[in-house]
Design an enzyme around this catalytic site. Structure first.
Site, PDB file in Angstrom:
ATOM      1  N   ASP A 119      49.242  10.194  33.479  1.00  0.00           N
ATOM      2  CA  ASP A 119      50.194  10.055  32.375  1.00  0.00           C
ATOM      3  C   ASP A 119      50.382   8.585  32.032  1.00  0.00           C
ATOM      4  O   ASP A 119      50.777   7.788  32.879  1.00  0.00           O
ATOM      5  CB  ASP A 119      51.543  10.648  32.806  1.00  0.00           C
ATOM      6  CG  ASP A 119      52.568  10.575  31.689  1.00  0.00           C
ATOM      7  OD1 ASP A 119      52.598  11.494  30.860  1.00  0.00           O
ATOM      8  OD2 ASP A 119      53.321   9.576  31.627  1.00  0.00           O
ATOM      9  N   TYR A 127      53.407   1.769  27.118  1.00  0.00           N
ATOM     10  CA  TYR A 127      53.348   1.159  28.452  1.00  0.00           C
ATOM     11  C   TYR A 127      52.429  -0.075  28.463  1.00  0.00           C
ATOM     12  O   TYR A 127      52.375  -0.791  29.456  1.00  0.00           O
ATOM     13  CB  TYR A 127      52.847   2.159  29.516  1.00  0.00           C
ATOM     14  CG  TYR A 127      53.671   3.406  29.684  1.00  0.00           C
ATOM     15  CD1 TYR A 127      54.942   3.529  29.112  1.00  0.00           C
ATOM     16  CD2 TYR A 127      53.203   4.495  30.415  1.00  0.00           C
ATOM     17  CE1 TYR A 127      55.696   4.681  29.256  1.00  0.00           C
ATOM     18  CE2 TYR A 127      53.953   5.648  30.572  1.00  0.00           C
ATOM     19  CZ  TYR A 127      55.196   5.743  29.977  1.00  0.00           C
ATOM     20  OH  TYR A 127      55.930   6.896  30.130  1.00  0.00           O
ATOM     21  N   LYS A 186      50.980   8.818  24.559  1.00  0.00           N
ATOM     22  CA  LYS A 186      52.200   9.122  23.793  1.00  0.00           C
ATOM     23  C   LYS A 186      52.304   8.254  22.545  1.00  0.00           C
ATOM     24  O   LYS A 186      51.980   7.060  22.588  1.00  0.00           O
ATOM     25  CB  LYS A 186      53.442   8.898  24.662  1.00  0.00           C
ATOM     26  CG  LYS A 186      53.375   9.567  26.023  1.00  0.00           C
ATOM     27  CD  LYS A 186      54.684   9.484  26.792  1.00  0.00           C
ATOM     28  CE  LYS A 186      54.510  10.009  28.207  1.00  0.00           C
ATOM     29  NZ  LYS A 186      54.110   8.983  29.175  1.00  0.00           N
ATOM     30  N   HIS A 212      56.670  10.458  21.897  1.00  0.00           N
ATOM     31  CA  HIS A 212      57.327   9.876  23.074  1.00  0.00           C
ATOM     32  C   HIS A 212      58.843  10.076  23.069  1.00  0.00           C
ATOM     33  O   HIS A 212      59.444  10.354  24.104  1.00  0.00           O
ATOM     34  CB  HIS A 212      56.998   8.374  23.135  1.00  0.00           C
ATOM     35  CG  HIS A 212      57.111   7.771  24.492  1.00  0.00           C
ATOM     36  ND1 HIS A 212      56.316   6.753  24.924  1.00  0.00           N
ATOM     37  CD2 HIS A 212      57.939   8.042  25.534  1.00  0.00           C
ATOM     38  CE1 HIS A 212      56.642   6.425  26.168  1.00  0.00           C
ATOM     39  NE2 HIS A 212      57.627   7.189  26.548  1.00  0.00           N
TER      40      HIS A 212
END
Ligand code: NAP
Length: 323
Positions: A50, A55, A84, A117
């Protein structure tokens, strides 16, 4: 549930491995650690990974996946990779370019799962949490149903195998499910979930609609300061989890992961530490009795670690008492 490669079927016919590896780390942590940890996770048996555009680690995670394919440990089809769509890219025309950008960073042809997200639209730009001059979040207006249609097109184009959402409450899920002309239902809703926030109502709702609940923060989150109050209790220090860990000769972390798996939840667990990565795979070596499951149900206190108070009055804010 003995196989470390156990999967759950999604409502579009694809399969998701029930234990996933979380890759988020705060900015202070060198991004290269995401490469090393992801390689260790694949070696340890994780097949579900994931990550997210937000990120800023997709180059590093992609590198790890490709290197484990190159050395023969796995094939691409053995890996289930989730990315996401950030809140700054919810405008429908931004969806496909954003996913393409992720794929470029990953150097992969497709992702397995692409999810929205967070349901609060923010102004586009490089900053994922853009601020106005007055210090408030720079919010945008986007109809999430339009965003969803753009995700459906990405699935049809083969850029992602499945599409889903994250941090949606029941009302927001219903909005998508009731959308006129809906082509694909969300396959999952990824939300915070652990013994202190067991999400039983949202889980029942998701199950009734064929939507898989994917849990994050299962080990009590990384207590990231902007979102988590430092006075929050430490989940893994809970005495009931501790006593149960002793009883099963496991750890509080494993009891928490196991508790969610046995409720039919897909679990994400993040660790950048080799021993803990390996330890988390031991969750397939034992089972909790139904009596102990009930005891763990009793730990629920609807306690949410992650909150974003600055936008708590936004109509799409999902972390309210509403489930
Ligand atoms: N959709 C969303 O909005 C959202 C939000 C948050 C997270 N996520 C995803 O979910 C993943 C997991 O959530 P999370 O990052 O909040 O953290 P988490 O899985 O709850 O883990 C929290 C911390 O537990 C430690 N840990 C791991 N295994 C352990 C063990 N066996 N014993 C003791 N401690 C252990 C880890 O530290 P060490 O690294 O030092 O082991 C980690 O920092 C994220 O990485 C991300 O992929 C999604």
């Amino acid at each position: 549930m003995n196989s470390k490669y156990e999967c759950m079927e999604l409502n579009d016919g694809h399969f998701i491995p029930i234990l996933g590896f979380g890759t988020y780390a705060p900015n202070e942590v060198p991004k290269s650690q995401a490469t090393e940890a992801t390689k260790l996770a694949i070696d340890a048996g994780f097949r579900h990974i994931d990550a997210a555009y937000m990120y800023r680690n997709e180059e590093e995670v992609g590198l790890a996946i490709r290197s484990k394919i190159a050395d023969g440990t796995v094939k691409r089809e053995d890996i289930f990779y989730t990315s996401k769509l950030p809140s700054t890219c919810l405008k429908p025309e931004m969806v496909r370019p954003c996913l393409e950008e992720s794929l470029k960073k990953l150097q992969l042809d497709y992702v397995d799962l692409y999810i929205i997200h967070f349901p609060v639209p923010m102004k586009p730009g490089e900053n994922f949490a853009p601020l106005e001059e007055n210090g408030k979040y720079a919010l945008d207006e986007v109809d999430l149903c339009d965003t969803w249609e753009a995700l459906e097109k990405c699935k049809d184009a083969g850029l992602t195998k499945s599409i889903g959402v994250s941090n949606f409450n029941r009302r927001q899920l219903e909005k998508i499910l009731n959308k006129p002309g809906l082509k694909y239902k969300p396959v999952c809703n990824q939300v915070e979930c652990h013994p202190y926030l067991n999400q039983s109502k949202l889980l029942d709702f998701c199950k009734s609609k064929g939507i898989v609940l994917v849990a994050y923060g299962v080990l009590g989150t990384q207590r990231y300061k902007p979102w988590v109050d430092e006075k929050s209790p430490f989940l893994l220090d809970d005495p009931v989890l501790g006593a149960m860990a002793k009883k099963y000769n496991r750890t509080a972390a494993l009891i928490s992961i196991r508790y969610l798996l046995q409720r039919g939840i897909v679990v994400l667990a993040k660790s950048f530490n080799e021993n803990r990565i390996k330890e988390n795979m031991q969750v397939f070596e034992f089972q909790l009795t139904s009596e102990d499951m009930k005891t763990l149900d009793g730990l629920n206190r609807n306690f949410r670690y992650v909150t974003i108070n600055q936008i708590a009055d936004h109509p799409n804010y999902p972390f309210s008492d509403e489930y």
